[in-house]
Design a protein around this motif. Structure first.
Motif, PDB file in Angstrom:
ATOM      1  N   ALA A   9       7.073  49.267 -25.527  1.00 29.75           N
ATOM      2  CA  ALA A   9       5.765  48.758 -25.125  1.00 29.75           C
ATOM      3  C   ALA A   9       5.279  47.657 -24.447  1.00 29.75           C
ATOM      4  O   ALA A   9       4.425  46.949 -24.477  1.00 29.75           O
ATOM      5  CB  ALA A   9       4.809  48.635 -26.515  1.00 29.75           C
ATOM      6  N   PHE A  10       6.510  47.156 -23.757  1.00 32.52           N
ATOM      7  CA  PHE A  10       6.453  46.132 -22.851  1.00 32.52           C
ATOM      8  C   PHE A  10       5.612  46.344 -21.596  1.00 32.52           C
ATOM      9  O   PHE A  10       6.020  47.531 -21.093  1.00 32.52           O
ATOM     10  CB  PHE A  10       7.860  45.436 -22.542  1.00 32.52           C
ATOM     11  N   GLU A  11       4.812  45.660 -21.014  1.00 30.83           N
ATOM     12  CA  GLU A  11       4.474  45.835 -19.577  1.00 30.83           C
ATOM     13  C   GLU A  11       5.512  45.230 -18.767  1.00 30.83           C
ATOM     14  O   GLU A  11       5.687  43.882 -18.788  1.00 30.83           O
ATOM     15  CB  GLU A  11       3.070  45.155 -19.202  1.00 30.83           C
ATOM     16  N   VAL A  12       6.154  45.946 -17.812  1.00 29.80           N
ATOM     17  CA  VAL A  12       7.219  45.342 -16.860  1.00 29.80           C
ATOM     18  C   VAL A  12       6.304  44.928 -15.377  1.00 29.80           C
ATOM     19  O   VAL A  12       5.631  45.932 -14.553  1.00 29.80           O
ATOM     20  CB  VAL A  12       8.119  46.376 -16.487  1.00 29.80           C
ATOM     21  N   THR A  13       6.365  43.762 -15.409  1.00 33.23           N
ATOM     22  CA  THR A  13       5.521  42.942 -14.246  1.00 33.23           C
ATOM     23  C   THR A  13       6.502  43.083 -12.920  1.00 33.23           C
ATOM     24  O   THR A  13       6.029  43.033 -11.708  1.00 33.23           O
ATOM     25  CB  THR A  13       5.087  41.749 -14.230  1.00 33.23           C
ATOM     26  N   SER A  14       7.729  42.984 -12.952  1.00 34.62           N
ATOM     27  CA  SER A  14       8.403  42.995 -12.030  1.00 34.62           C
ATOM     28  C   SER A  14      10.024  43.334 -11.917  1.00 34.62           C
ATOM     29  O   SER A  14      10.400  43.182 -13.141  1.00 34.62           O
ATOM     30  CB  SER A  14       8.492  41.453 -11.257  1.00 34.62           C
ATOM     31  N   GLU A  15      10.630  44.025 -10.913  1.00 35.56           N
ATOM     32  CA  GLU A  15      12.131  44.284 -11.157  1.00 35.56           C
ATOM     33  C   GLU A  15      12.751  43.912 -10.206  1.00 35.56           C
ATOM     34  O   GLU A  15      12.140  44.327  -8.834  1.00 35.56           O
ATOM     35  CB  GLU A  15      12.120  45.786 -11.583  1.00 35.56           C
ATOM     36  N   VAL A  16      13.544  42.971 -10.085  1.00 33.83           N
ATOM     37  CA  VAL A  16      14.423  42.237  -8.922  1.00 33.83           C
ATOM     38  C   VAL A  16      15.848  42.661  -9.020  1.00 33.83           C
ATOM     39  O   VAL A  16      16.481  42.044  -9.931  1.00 33.83           O
ATOM     40  CB  VAL A  16      14.196  40.866  -8.767  1.00 33.83           C
ATOM     41  N   ASP A  17      16.434  43.368  -8.053  1.00 30.99           N
ATOM     42  CA  ASP A  17      17.784  43.645  -7.937  1.00 30.99           C
ATOM     43  C   ASP A  17      18.364  42.660  -7.059  1.00 30.99           C
ATOM     44  O   ASP A  17      18.021  42.514  -5.814  1.00 30.99           O
ATOM     45  CB  ASP A  17      17.978  45.046  -7.294  1.00 30.99           C
ATOM     46  N   SER A  18      19.283  42.062  -7.698  1.00 33.08           N
ATOM     47  CA  SER A  18      20.115  40.951  -7.018  1.00 33.08           C
ATOM     48  C   SER A  18      21.512  41.270  -6.804  1.00 33.08           C
ATOM     49  O   SER A  18      22.314  40.162  -6.422  1.00 33.08           O
ATOM     50  CB  SER A  18      19.833  39.397  -7.755  1.00 33.08           C
ATOM     51  N   ALA A  69      11.176  41.275 -15.547  1.00 37.01           N
ATOM     52  CA  ALA A  69      10.096  40.295 -16.195  1.00 37.01           C
ATOM     53  C   ALA A  69       9.127  41.016 -16.820  1.00 37.01           C
ATOM     54  O   ALA A  69       8.607  41.908 -16.192  1.00 37.01           O
ATOM     55  CB  ALA A  69       9.497  39.459 -15.152  1.00 37.01           C
ATOM     56  N   CYS A  70       8.800  40.859 -18.074  1.00 37.62           N
ATOM     57  CA  CYS A  70       7.962  41.816 -18.852  1.00 37.62           C
ATOM     58  C   CYS A  70       6.886  40.761 -19.597  1.00 37.62           C
ATOM     59  O   CYS A  70       7.147  39.566 -19.795  1.00 37.62           O
ATOM     60  CB  CYS A  70       8.572  42.393 -19.731  1.00 37.62           C
ATOM     61  N   SER A  71       5.942  41.367 -20.174  1.00 37.54           N
ATOM     62  CA  SER A  71       5.079  40.903 -21.008  1.00 37.54           C
ATOM     63  C   SER A  71       4.293  41.748 -22.000  1.00 37.54           C
ATOM     64  O   SER A  71       4.427  42.921 -21.996  1.00 37.54           O
ATOM     65  CB  SER A  71       3.816  40.127 -20.258  1.00 37.54           C
TER      66      SER A  71
END
Length: 286
Positions: free
Chosen positions: A205-214, A269-271
């Motif tokens: 039930a997290f809202e994923v606000t960004s996904e960064v592949d490094s 990053a999630c909220s």
């Protein structure tokens, strides 16, 4: 879980070994800063630079209480405290790590804002909505029940709080070359793919606000570390203190795994949605 804890437990006397290495290199333990310890206690790919990215994503201030799930030697926790003034509670399965993390916080003067205890990241025992933010840094590779891990993070996080996952994921290039710094073989290695991670976080039930592949930056970081060691020699304390003689092969395999696309490093990053607000997924990928 016992097998994972044994893998990370060194030959004994980790606090003494690290302290002696620092002393012999001329460090004053009464004037240490977290950055001085980064070569050993920022035990994740890209080190302190990645931790600073986590801090930005968590949006912390001095009043924030952060939970570090799988806190290891406590390097990320101390960096969070040093940069933002927040308070961090760390939980880790390995008693040796918690002992060292506590000692290093004392040496850096941050013991009043960091606490580390032995426990299970999938069942911390903390009350519901107990923390303002949470993070896991290179942890879920050893966790078979990732649903329980992310459900626990959601449970202990207050509504509106932020959660950051920075982990090694399964790449498209095939099976991982072992040993690696988190496992001798596949028996304690449980890598998720990026697609599986999206599903797992959504299921919690997290809202994923960004996904960064490094991954590209991670490979460059390894190359820079290798060049620096060839030029200046190794730092006074390295991960070999608890991974032993196999660490050199583990590091070489990490580079090969990245080069061949067998692993990827990704930060989510999630909220936790605010109370009363319907959950809606909005993912930005980079």
């Amino acid at each position: 879980m016992d097998q994972v804890s044994r893998f990370y437990s060194g030959p004994g006397g980790l606090v003494t070994a690290i302290g002696s290495a620092l002393d012999s290199s001329g460090f004053d333990r009464t004037a240490l800063r977290p950055a001085d310890l980064a070569p050993v206690d920022e035990f994740h790919i890209r080190g302190r630079a990645a931790t600073l990215e986590i801090i930005e994503a968590l949006d912390l201030d001095a009043d924030s209480h952060v939970l570090d799930l799988g806190s290891g030697l406590g390097g990320p926790a101390r960096t969070l405290v040093e940069v933002t003034g927040c308070t961090v509670t760390g939980v880790d399965l390995t008693p040796d790590f918690c002992e060292v993390a506590t000692a290093l916080s004392e040496w850096t003067g941050l013991s009043d804002r960091t606490r580390f205890y032995v426990g299970d990241a999938t069942a911390t025992g903390l009350p519901d909505a107990a923390v303002d933010a949470a993070m896991t840094v290179h942890v879920a590779m050893n966790v078979a029940d990732k649903r329980a891990l992310y459900a626990e993070a959601f449970r202990v996080l207050r509504p509106g709080g932020r959660f950051v996952v920075y982990d090694v994921l399964q790449g498209e290039g095939g099976d991982v070359h072992y040993p690696v710094p988190w496992a001798k073989d596949s028996s304690t290695s449980f890598l998720a793919t990026p697609e599986e991670m999206r599903e797992l976080l959504a299921a919690a039930a997290f809202e994923v606000t960004s996904e960064v592949d490094s991954s590209d930056e991670s490979l460059a970081w390894f190359q820079q570390v290798r060049a620096r060691i060839q030029r200046d020699g190794p730092p006074p304390v390295t991960f070999a203190a608890f991974l032993g003689d196999a660490f050199g092969q583990m590091a070489a395999n990490q580079v090969a795994n990245l080069e061949e696309g067998r692993i990827r490093t990704v930060m989510f990053a999630c909220s936790r949605p605010p109370a009363g607000q319907p959950w809606a997924m909005s993912t930005k990928r980079e």
